[in-house]
Design an enzyme around this catalytic site. Structure first.
Site, mmCIF file in Angstrom:
data_model
loop_
_atom_site.group_PDB
_atom_site.id
_atom_site.type_symbol
_atom_site.label_atom_id
_atom_site.label_comp_id
_atom_site.label_asym_id
_atom_site.label_seq_id
_atom_site.Cartn_x
_atom_site.Cartn_y
_atom_site.Cartn_z
ATOM 1 C CB SER A 22 9.428 -14.551 -15.304
ATOM 2 O OG SER A 22 8.214 -13.891 -15.564
ATOM 3 N N GLY A 63 -0.398 -11.216 -13.335
ATOM 4 C CA GLY A 63 0.394 -10.556 -12.302
ATOM 5 C C GLY A 63 0.846 -9.178 -12.720
ATOM 6 C CB ALA A 198 -3.706 -6.672 4.559
ATOM 7 C CB SER A 199 -1.082 -9.665 0.089
ATOM 8 O OG SER A 199 -2.136 -9.657 -0.879
ATOM 9 C CG LEU A 203 -3.029 -3.189 0.467
ATOM 10 C CD1 LEU A 203 -2.036 -2.407 1.310
ATOM 11 C CD2 LEU A 203 -4.442 -2.971 0.991
ATOM 12 N N GLY A 292 -2.957 -14.507 0.092
ATOM 13 C CA GLY A 292 -1.683 -15.223 0.013
ATOM 14 C C GLY A 292 -1.680 -16.215 -1.129
ATOM 15 C CG HIS A 472 14.433 22.238 -8.775
ATOM 16 N ND1 HIS A 472 13.807 21.814 -7.620
ATOM 17 C CD2 HIS A 472 13.885 23.444 -9.091
ATOM 18 C CE1 HIS A 472 12.931 22.727 -7.251
ATOM 19 N NE2 HIS A 472 12.951 23.728 -8.132
#
Length: 499
Positions: A22, A63, A198-199, A203, A292, A472
């Protein structure tokens, strides 16, 4: 290193960009607007399983794009369940087809790859599918997948090589595990899956795999979402557990063994506790590593031209104008030391760099108050400081945290997830209660966060939030009515959409 020694008298290109992701593509297209002769070198080293992809970098291929589409697949599954409460009659049990999903996602990605090729051609940017490596001042060797080598010279270079997933360095990891680089084009359903890490990548993947009906376990070494607000991270973890995702905490894998070959096959995972001698074993069809990512900077000849990198991380230190210690070499994107690893940041930095180099601009990339979203089942959007960082920067006595749970109206009819969505703003008491941190956990968190990010850029205060009339009934209106502070310990539970 003396730049002039061995440097060519004239150059083949004004700018050579190493990396067609990118950031690199944004810089290439922007530089071409100024009639500069630009080349892009892009090469995807296959994963240990042999996965490779086209032009566009991590975001497009492995990604943000496939991740968000597969997250959408999971959301649609939840919407189908909710639809029964809204009067829709689904006669048969709804099943998910992994192969159909990946085919559709890969077809879309293929169209994007082609679009990038066309855009470069239209802007007269030279593109080579070749691996770039510096061989001397202002000179680079480009090697294609057949091993053919060519040497090019340029007045300036831009390193935009990005990162690739890290492996654990344990027996069986590269032979039997997959990474996010493999997952989105996996030709078979992964089945019972262990996600290691746990990155946000870990998740997000665990979330959509569970959302399409798979048995998912997450193995966590220490904390969830390091670097993010831990209050929000823990709420995400709690919600995922409530929705059937299992967590094995404070364990790390030590060995992966194949029990049975196949698609997906069966694997035995041995893991060790991080705070005792305890070991555990379990079987899974697929093990996804998300522990990672490492910068692609160690094998592109930077030492040959004298570009300094952080030896521990591989990251490149740059000035506020993205210039390395070698004046004619610049760097952008995930490989920068101390900068955010986000696609829009790389794009912005690439465009602005080209405008400064060739368009007379003086505008630099602003790396502060950058919004981002984690696409977990309950999405998390944030901008500015985490609560921990705000306390560290201003002192606990100088910040006020306003917060509340909320219940999206759409979820009231199926009667699910009451008091799971959560909003929080962190204000600096010493600066007119200026909002220094914005956090939201709920549906469409990215859409909610984007507009507030602009407000934070403009110096948003709590009083300005309070004086804004909400729309609303939508989730974002909660930010116009936040009145309870954490310090007060007041009740923040919501009983309905108007309370």
């Amino acid at each position: 290193m003396n730049d002039s020694k061995d440097a060519p008298k004239s150059y083949d290109f004004d700018l050579i960009i190493i990396g067609g992701g990118s950031g690199g593509l944004a810089a290439a297209k922007e530089a071409a607007k100024f009639d500069k002769k630009v080349m892009v070198l892009d090469f995807v080293t296959p994963t240990p399983l042999g996965t490779r992809w086209g032009l566009g970098g991590t975001c497009v291929n492995v990604g943000c794009i496939p991740k968000k589409l597969m997250h959408q697949a999971a959301l649609l599954g939840q919407a189908l369940k909710d639809s029964r409460n809204y009067g829709w009659k689904l006669e048969d049990t709804v099943k998910h087809d992994w192969e159909k999903m990946t085919e559709s996602v890969q077809n879309h990605i293929g169209s994007l790859n082609w679009g990038y090729r066309v855009a470069l051609r239209e802007k007269k940017v030279v593109y080579e599918n070749a691996y770039g490596k510096f061989i001397g001042p202002h000179k680079i060797m480009a090697t294609n997948n057949k091993g053919k080598e060519k040497v090019y010279s340029a007045e300036r270079f831009l390193i935009a090589t990005g990162e690739r997933p890290r492996y654990l360095g344990i027996p069986g990891d590269k032979e039997y595990c997959i990474s996010s680089d493999d997952l989105f084009s996996l030709p078979y359903c992964p089945g019972k899956t262990l996600v290691v890490g746990a990155s946000y990548v870990a998740l997000e993947c665990a979330g959509f795999l569970a959302g399409i009906g798979l048995d998912v376990t997450v193995m966590v070494r220490s904390i969830l979402l390091r670097g993010f607000d831990q209050d929000m991270a823990n709420k995400i973890g709690e919600h995922m557990e409530e929705h059937g995702i299992k967590f094995i905490r404070q364990f790390v894998p030590t060995k992966i063994e194949q029990i049975e070959a196949g698609t997906p096959g069966r694997l035995k995972v041995t893991a060790k506790s991080t705070n005792s001698e305890e070991t555990i074993e379990d079987e899974f069809n697929t093990v996804l590593l998300a522990v990672g990512r490492d910068s692609c900077t160690r094998t592109i000849g930077l030492e040959t031209v004298g570009v300094k990198i952080n030896e521990k991380t591989g990251k490149i230190p740059v000035t506020d104008e993205e210039q390395t210690n070698v004046p004619y070499i610049y760097a952008i994107g995930d490989i920068l030391e101390g900068k955010l690893e986000l696609t829009p940041v790389a794009i912005q930095a690439g465009r602005l760099l080209a405008q400064r180099l060739y368009g007379g601009s003086t505008v630099k990339c602003d790396y502060d108050n950058v919004p981002t979203t984690v696409f977990t089942p309950l999405e998390y959007g944030c901008c500015g400081l985490s609560e921990e960082k705000a306390v560290e920067k201003f002192g606990e006595e100088n910040i006020e945290v306003y917060h509340s749970f909320f219940w999206p109206l759409e979820w009231t009819v199926p009667s699910r997830d009451n008091n799971k969505c959560y909003a929080k703003v962190i204000c600096n008491l010493k600066d007119n209660e200026r909002v220094v941190g914005f956090h939201v956990l709920g549906p469409n968190a990215g859409e909610v966060t984007q507009g507030f990010a602009a407000a934070l850029k403009c110096g948003l205060t709590k009083q300005q939030l309070d004086s804004t009339i909400g729309i609303h009934p939508v989730c974002a209106e909660i930010f116009t009515t936040l009145s309870v502070t954490k310090r007060s310990g007041g009740d923040i539970l919501q009983s309905g959409c108007u309370g």
